[in-house]
Design a protein around this motif. Structure first.
Motif, PDB file in Angstrom:
ATOM      1  N   ASP A 152      24.192  11.527  22.858  1.00 55.35           N
ATOM      2  CA  ASP A 152      23.027  11.021  23.598  1.00 55.35           C
ATOM      3  C   ASP A 152      22.684   9.596  23.185  1.00 55.35           C
ATOM      4  OD1 ASP A 152      22.740  13.365  25.046  1.00 55.35           O
ATOM      5  OD2 ASP A 152      21.354  14.265  23.612  1.00 55.35           O
ATOM      6  N   GLY A 153      22.752   9.331  21.876  1.00 62.99           N
ATOM      7  CA  GLY A 153      22.421   8.000  21.391  1.00 62.99           C
ATOM      8  C   GLY A 153      23.383   6.941  21.896  1.00 62.99           C
ATOM      9  N   ALA A 154      24.682   7.251  21.880  1.00 58.55           N
ATOM     10  CA  ALA A 154      25.688   6.301  22.371  1.00 58.55           C
ATOM     11  C   ALA A 154      25.493   6.039  23.859  1.00 58.55           C
ATOM     12  CB  ALA A 154      27.086   6.844  22.106  1.00 58.55           C
ATOM     13  N   HIS A 155      25.158   7.090  24.595  1.00 59.43           N
ATOM     14  CA  HIS A 155      24.923   6.943  26.031  1.00 59.43           C
ATOM     15  C   HIS A 155      23.719   6.042  26.297  1.00 59.43           C
ATOM     16  CE1 HIS A 155      22.735   8.478  29.692  1.00 59.43           C
ATOM     17  NE2 HIS A 155      23.845   8.001  30.210  1.00 59.43           N
ATOM     18  N   VAL A 187      33.480  -0.525  20.233  1.00 61.17           N
ATOM     19  CA  VAL A 187      32.179   0.139  20.242  1.00 61.17           C
ATOM     20  C   VAL A 187      31.948   0.657  18.834  1.00 61.17           C
ATOM     21  CG1 VAL A 187      30.694   1.855  21.313  1.00 61.17           C
ATOM     22  CG2 VAL A 187      32.495   0.759  22.662  1.00 61.17           C
ATOM     23  N   ALA A 188      31.154  -0.096  18.071  1.00 56.50           N
ATOM     24  CA  ALA A 188      30.846   0.229  16.682  1.00 56.50           C
ATOM     25  C   ALA A 188      29.608   1.117  16.638  1.00 56.50           C
ATOM     26  CB  ALA A 188      30.615  -1.062  15.894  1.00 56.50           C
ATOM     27  N   SER A 189      29.197   1.460  15.420  1.00 56.65           N
ATOM     28  CA  SER A 189      27.946   2.192  15.233  1.00 56.65           C
ATOM     29  C   SER A 189      27.225   1.626  14.027  1.00 56.65           C
ATOM     30  CB  SER A 189      28.193   3.683  15.032  1.00 56.65           C
ATOM     31  OG  SER A 189      26.956   4.357  14.815  1.00 56.65           O
ATOM     32  N   SER A 240      27.277  -2.187  19.417  1.00 59.70           N
ATOM     33  CA  SER A 240      26.887  -1.242  18.380  1.00 59.70           C
ATOM     34  C   SER A 240      25.932  -0.209  18.953  1.00 59.70           C
ATOM     35  CB  SER A 240      26.221  -1.967  17.201  1.00 59.70           C
ATOM     36  OG  SER A 240      25.912  -1.063  16.161  1.00 59.70           O
ATOM     37  N   VAL A 241      26.248   1.077  18.738  1.00 63.06           N
ATOM     38  CA  VAL A 241      25.466   2.165  19.321  1.00 63.06           C
ATOM     39  C   VAL A 241      25.179   3.238  18.280  1.00 63.06           C
ATOM     40  CG1 VAL A 241      26.497   1.780  21.605  1.00 63.06           C
ATOM     41  CG2 VAL A 241      27.508   3.474  20.057  1.00 63.06           C
ATOM     42  N   GLU A 242      24.294   4.165  18.643  1.00 63.33           N
ATOM     43  CA  GLU A 242      24.048   5.355  17.833  1.00 63.33           C
ATOM     44  C   GLU A 242      25.310   6.212  17.831  1.00 63.33           C
ATOM     45  OE1 GLU A 242      22.827   7.691  16.227  1.00 63.33           O
ATOM     46  OE2 GLU A 242      20.768   7.273  15.674  1.00 63.33           O
ATOM     47  N   HIS A 302      21.374  12.170   6.849  1.00 63.68           N
ATOM     48  CA  HIS A 302      20.556  11.771   7.995  1.00 63.68           C
ATOM     49  C   HIS A 302      20.908  12.532   9.266  1.00 63.68           C
ATOM     50  CE1 HIS A 302      24.149   9.434   8.959  1.00 63.68           C
ATOM     51  NE2 HIS A 302      24.018   8.749   7.835  1.00 63.68           N
ATOM     52  N   GLY A 303      22.044  13.202   9.294  1.00 61.83           N
ATOM     53  CA  GLY A 303      22.407  14.060  10.418  1.00 61.83           C
ATOM     54  C   GLY A 303      22.902  13.340  11.657  1.00 61.83           C
ATOM     55  N   HIS A 304      23.156  12.034  11.563  1.00 58.71           N
ATOM     56  CA  HIS A 304      23.648  11.303  12.732  1.00 58.71           C
ATOM     57  C   HIS A 304      25.145  11.505  12.951  1.00 58.71           C
ATOM     58  CE1 HIS A 304      19.922   9.161  13.638  1.00 58.71           C
ATOM     59  NE2 HIS A 304      19.768   8.979  12.336  1.00 58.71           N
TER      60      HIS A 304
END
Length: 362
Positions: free
Chosen positions: A231-234, A191-193, A225-227, A73-75
């Motif tokens: 950029d996603g985490a931000h 801070v999970a993902s 929980s973040v990407e 998925h490239g994340h």
């Protein structure tokens, strides 16, 4: 027009934005090349499916080892994380050369695991090392079922009959939690993902187990929980802060890239690191040492993992009879810097959380 299938050093140089001479130095393991540049070159080589010989193999080379850089998925397997992949490759290259193998790197992006399995089933190689970062348990079983000698790195499953070399997440997270307690932080968050990555899940489970082990009480409101991209985490952290996130005194972030995005969002809300919130990351990426404040983080030798993966694979290749699975966990060390310093004086309570210039009581 027919698509180009054979690429040269000049093609890699163009894709990586460096000179052909730099590409040559990287692929031959020579010269004083920065980690970021090396990672960029190796990533470009893998993307173009160029077969680099990262170090000159012995004249009596016994075969070829193929490293599969798999991005489902490239994340997590992307440019943000390219440095850690290059460290794995460095470790594999050195040990492969010592044992008389050539090493090739092949990138698989967005392909089904069945398609990858079909390719390795007929590949003219002695054995396979697969980057398991984004692979599920069923993916592991599909590749394992091909019947070729194979070792998986950057992932781990206790009950899967396969060979793994990974970092010891339990031990690493224990060091983080013990450090935060030692620093005097009482309210500790995580801070999970939500991105499907096994090591992310292992760290989240280890966070809760080690909190209990150390007698720390965790407030569910302090779990975010973040990407997994910068950029996603931000973006996800900004959203949470805008909606009134109740901040803990310190946070352990699943990895450094997430920590970078998290810290950027905190700063946009006027929250200081570490005066208001302490932060610890995981991976010891180069940027962490140069950012302000420098990021306290976990370091695991990716080169050691790559080295051990080749060692295990060589044993499988040369075994006279079927071998039981080997599962190796490599220990971690805590790199202490400035981002998690405990406050010298008691911090004011309640703390003000700024919503883009408007202060609110947390």
């Amino acid at each position: 027009m027919k698509a180009k299938t054979s690429f040269t050093i000049r093609d890699i140089a163009g894709a990586a934005g460096v000179s052909p001479a730099t590409v040559s130095l990287v692929l031959n393991g020579k010269g004083e090349i920065s980690g970021l540049t090396r990672a960029r070159v190796l990533e470009a080589a893998a993307r173009l499916n160029y077969v680099p010989r990262l170090a000159k193999p012995r004249a009596d080379a016994t075969g070829t080892i193929r490293f599969l850089k798999i991005a489902k998925h490239g994340h997590t397997v992307n440019r943000d994380h390219s440095v850690f992949v290059s460290d794995y490759i460095d470790g594999m290259s050195a040990e492969a050369t010592r044992r008389g193998y050539a090493l090739e790197v092949v990138s698989h992006e967005g392909q089904s695991m069945t398609a990858v399995a079909d390719m390795i089933a007929v590949a003219p190689v002695s054995g396979i090392i697969a980057l398991g970062t984004e692979m599920s348990e069923s993916d592991i079983r599909i590749l394992q079922g091909v019947g070729r000698p194979i070792v998986f790195i950057d992932t781990f499953y206790d009950v899967v009959e396969a060979n793994f070399v990974n970092m010891n997440n339990e031990d690493a997270v224990y060091q983080v939690m013990a450090r935060l307690r030692q620093q005097g932080f009482e309210r500790i968050g995580f801070v999970a993902s939500h991105v499907e990555t096994t090591n992310f899940h292992l760290r989240q489970h280890a966070f809760h187990r080690n909190a209990a082990r150390l007698g720390l009480t965790i407030d569910p409101a302090h779990i975010l929980s973040v990407e997994s991209t910068f950029d996603g985490a931000h973006v996800d952290t900004v959203k949470a802060l805008s909606e009134g996130l109740a901040l803990a005194d310190a946070y352990f972030c699943t990895n450094d890239v997430i920590a970078y995005g998290f810290i950027k969002a905190l700063r946009e809300f006027g929250i200081r690191i570490p005066e208001d919130v302490g932060v610890i990351g995981f991976d010891n990426l180069p940027l962490g040492a140069t950012m302000e404040p420098a990021l306290t983080t976990i370091d695991v030798s990716k080169r050691k993992i790559g080295n051990l993966a080749v060692t295990v694979l060589d044993d499988l290749i040369n075994a006279a009879e079927p071998q039981r699975p080997v599962k190796i966990l490599v220990g971690a060390s805590l790199v202490t810097r400035a981002s998690d310093r405990g406050p010298a004086d008691p911090r004011p309570a309640p703390r003000a959380v700024r919503r883009r210039g408007v202060a609110q009581t947390a």
